[in-house]
Design a protein around this motif. Structure first.
Motif, mmCIF file in Angstrom:
data_model
loop_
_atom_site.group_PDB
_atom_site.id
_atom_site.type_symbol
_atom_site.label_atom_id
_atom_site.label_comp_id
_atom_site.label_asym_id
_atom_site.label_seq_id
_atom_site.Cartn_x
_atom_site.Cartn_y
_atom_site.Cartn_z
ATOM 1 N N GLN A 197 0.822 -1.207 0.000
ATOM 2 C CA GLN A 197 0.000 0.000 0.000
ATOM 3 C C GLN A 197 0.859 1.263 0.000
ATOM 4 O O GLN A 197 0.598 2.206 -0.763
ATOM 5 N N GLN A 198 1.876 1.318 0.852
ATOM 6 C CA GLN A 198 2.689 2.517 0.949
ATOM 7 C C GLN A 198 3.451 2.772 -0.345
ATOM 8 O O GLN A 198 3.594 3.923 -0.778
ATOM 9 N N ALA A 199 3.937 1.723 -0.971
ATOM 10 C CA ALA A 199 4.623 1.889 -2.252
ATOM 11 C C ALA A 199 3.671 2.451 -3.304
ATOM 12 O O ALA A 199 4.063 3.295 -4.132
ATOM 13 N N GLU A 200 2.419 2.007 -3.269
ATOM 14 C CA GLU A 200 1.443 2.521 -4.228
ATOM 15 C C GLU A 200 1.120 3.982 -3.944
ATOM 16 O O GLU A 200 0.973 4.792 -4.876
ATOM 17 N N VAL A 201 1.006 4.349 -2.654
ATOM 18 C CA VAL A 201 0.778 5.749 -2.303
ATOM 19 C C VAL A 201 1.913 6.615 -2.855
ATOM 20 O O VAL A 201 1.679 7.677 -3.435
ATOM 21 N N GLU A 202 3.126 6.167 -2.698
ATOM 22 C CA GLU A 202 4.273 6.932 -3.197
ATOM 23 C C GLU A 202 4.244 7.037 -4.720
ATOM 24 O O GLU A 202 4.587 8.083 -5.284
ATOM 25 N N ARG A 203 3.832 5.960 -5.384
ATOM 26 C CA ARG A 203 3.728 6.010 -6.852
ATOM 27 C C ARG A 203 2.685 7.031 -7.281
ATOM 28 O O ARG A 203 2.895 7.818 -8.215
ATOM 29 N N LEU A 204 1.536 7.040 -6.595
ATOM 30 C CA LEU A 204 0.469 7.978 -6.938
ATOM 31 C C LEU A 204 0.896 9.418 -6.673
ATOM 32 O O LEU A 204 0.535 10.324 -7.431
ATOM 33 N N VAL A 205 1.656 9.647 -5.614
ATOM 34 C CA VAL A 205 2.192 10.985 -5.361
ATOM 35 C C VAL A 205 3.096 11.414 -6.516
ATOM 36 O O VAL A 205 3.046 12.561 -6.982
ATOM 37 N N ALA A 209 -0.776 12.985 -7.295
ATOM 38 C CA ALA A 209 -1.747 12.947 -6.200
ATOM 39 C C ALA A 209 -1.128 13.524 -4.934
ATOM 40 O O ALA A 209 0.093 13.671 -4.819
ATOM 41 N N THR A 210 -1.976 13.823 -3.960
ATOM 42 C CA THR A 210 -1.524 14.307 -2.661
ATOM 43 C C THR A 210 -2.261 13.549 -1.563
ATOM 44 O O THR A 210 -3.410 13.135 -1.741
ATOM 45 N N ARG A 211 -1.593 13.378 -0.413
ATOM 46 C CA ARG A 211 -2.264 12.831 0.765
ATOM 47 C C ARG A 211 -3.032 13.944 1.440
ATOM 48 O O ARG A 211 -2.553 15.088 1.518
ATOM 49 N N SER A 221 -7.350 2.557 5.138
ATOM 50 C CA SER A 221 -7.243 3.205 3.837
ATOM 51 C C SER A 221 -6.513 4.536 3.956
ATOM 52 O O SER A 221 -6.598 5.232 4.966
ATOM 53 N N VAL A 222 -5.801 4.906 2.901
ATOM 54 C CA VAL A 222 -5.113 6.185 2.826
ATOM 55 C C VAL A 222 -5.946 7.107 1.932
ATOM 56 O O VAL A 222 -6.254 6.762 0.784
ATOM 57 N N VAL A 223 -6.344 8.255 2.466
ATOM 58 C CA VAL A 223 -7.156 9.206 1.708
ATOM 59 C C VAL A 223 -6.230 10.131 0.929
ATOM 60 O O VAL A 223 -5.285 10.711 1.486
ATOM 61 N N MET A 224 -6.512 10.271 -0.347
ATOM 62 C CA MET A 224 -5.686 11.095 -1.227
ATOM 63 C C MET A 224 -6.583 11.968 -2.093
ATOM 64 O O MET A 224 -7.813 11.817 -2.096
ATOM 65 N N ALA A 225 -5.972 12.879 -2.822
ATOM 66 C CA ALA A 225 -6.685 13.698 -3.793
ATOM 67 C C ALA A 225 -5.943 13.625 -5.119
ATOM 68 O O ALA A 225 -4.704 13.621 -5.151
ATOM 69 N N ASP A 226 -6.694 13.547 -6.201
ATOM 70 C CA ASP A 226 -6.077 13.529 -7.528
ATOM 71 C C ASP A 226 -5.651 14.951 -7.915
ATOM 72 O O ASP A 226 -5.846 15.892 -7.136
ATOM 73 N N PRO A 227 -5.049 15.153 -9.074
ATOM 74 C CA PRO A 227 -4.554 16.487 -9.421
ATOM 75 C C PRO A 227 -5.617 17.579 -9.471
ATOM 76 O O PRO A 227 -5.281 18.763 -9.378
ATOM 77 N N ASP A 228 -6.887 17.219 -9.600
ATOM 78 C CA ASP A 228 -7.968 18.212 -9.559
ATOM 79 C C ASP A 228 -8.504 18.426 -8.150
ATOM 80 O O ASP A 228 -9.435 19.212 -7.956
ATOM 81 N N GLY A 229 -7.970 17.708 -7.168
ATOM 82 C CA GLY A 229 -8.429 17.849 -5.785
ATOM 83 C C GLY A 229 -9.568 16.943 -5.400
ATOM 84 O O GLY A 229 -10.126 17.085 -4.310
ATOM 85 N N HIS A 230 -9.943 15.989 -6.251
ATOM 86 C CA HIS A 230 -11.036 15.067 -5.943
ATOM 87 C C HIS A 230 -10.511 13.932 -5.071
ATOM 88 O O HIS A 230 -9.504 13.294 -5.391
ATOM 89 N N GLU A 231 -11.237 13.637 -3.984
ATOM 90 C CA GLU A 231 -10.793 12.643 -3.026
ATOM 91 C C GLU A 231 -10.933 11.216 -3.569
ATOM 92 O O GLU A 231 -11.840 10.925 -4.340
#
Length: 238
Positions: A197-205, A209-211, A221-231
């Motif tokens: 999971q953490q490796a995937e979070v880092e890939r998405l960042v 994406a942002t945490r 679960s880790v809550v993130m936002a895509d480049p438009d700010g959608h959760e």
């Protein structure tokens, strides 16, 4: 490795009623959800489930994402509309033109969705849940293509769409101008990594994406936002 789209989640003011509505419209099975919600399991080749999660917040403004349901004929389109109305849906005017052939409806919580006319070429290779139509930029379409490993099937005039390599539901973003945000989105994606999971979070960042902290506390679960700010949520591997 790209994540799997596990679920499309929908905040619900009346959880059982909204789940029954969509189960009736889609013909999907209702199942228990481990986090005080209700899940619908697809009865067709749709590659994700729908999760309903309880909320006290009332809907304000139009959703950033809504479903497009397909039709095989005019009778089939009218049957879907009649079924939705009989289950508690209603017609909705969002400024569509009189000549538009799709039908705009709202579910019992006011969430918008469309029943698309037969012969729609863009959704010809999709199932009943033809499309998730989203408000979003070209950049966010590119992001989700990389995040899920779904290739772009449309990229013109800053409008983008992706689809699983196995076919099925498309996800599309309409490009600018973007709608103003009116609070937290009532719909969001739950995605599940195939590995750590953490490796995937880092890939998405690294993809843009942002945490974020939405007051979730200690959850898996880790809550993130895509480049438009959608959760969206990154789950533990499934």
């Amino acid at each position: 490795m790209a994540s799997h789209l596990f679920a499309v989640c929908l905040d619900a003011n009346d959880l059982p009623r909204l789940a029954r509505f969509w189960a009736g419209v889609l013909g999907w099975e209702i199942a228990d959800d481990p986090h005080d919600g209700i899940a619908l399991l697809p009865s067709d080749d749709t590659g994700f489930r729908i999760r309903f999660l309880p909320t006290q917040e009332q809907k304000t403004g139009r959703n950033q994402m809504h479903l497009h349901l397909t039709s095989t004929s005019l009778d089939d389109q009218q049957s879907t509309v009649a079924r939705a109305l009989g289950l508690g849906g209603r017609h909705l005017d969002i400024g569509q033109a009189p000549e538009d052939e799709h039908v705009v409806l709202a579910d019992p919580d006011g969430n918008e969705f469309c029943v698309i006319e037969p012969g729609n070429n863009f959704l010809a290779d999709c199932g009943f849940v033809g499309e998730l139509a989203c408000d979003g930029s070209q950049e966010v379409g590119y992001f989700w293509s990389e995040a899920l490993g779904w290739p772009l099937v449309w990229d013109q005039d800053q409008e983008t769409a992706i689809q699983s390599p196995g076919g099925g539901t498309k996800i599309a973003w309409g490009g600018p101008p973007l709608m103003p945000r009116t609070g937290r989105n009532r719909l969001h994606f739950d995605i599940a990594p195939h590995g750590d999971q953490q490796a995937e979070v880092e890939r998405l960042v690294s993809l843009g994406a942002t945490r974020i902290d939405v007051g979730q506390g200690e959850v898996s679960s880790v809550v993130m936002a895509d480049p438009d700010g959608h959760e969206f949520c990154v789950m533990t591997p499934r």
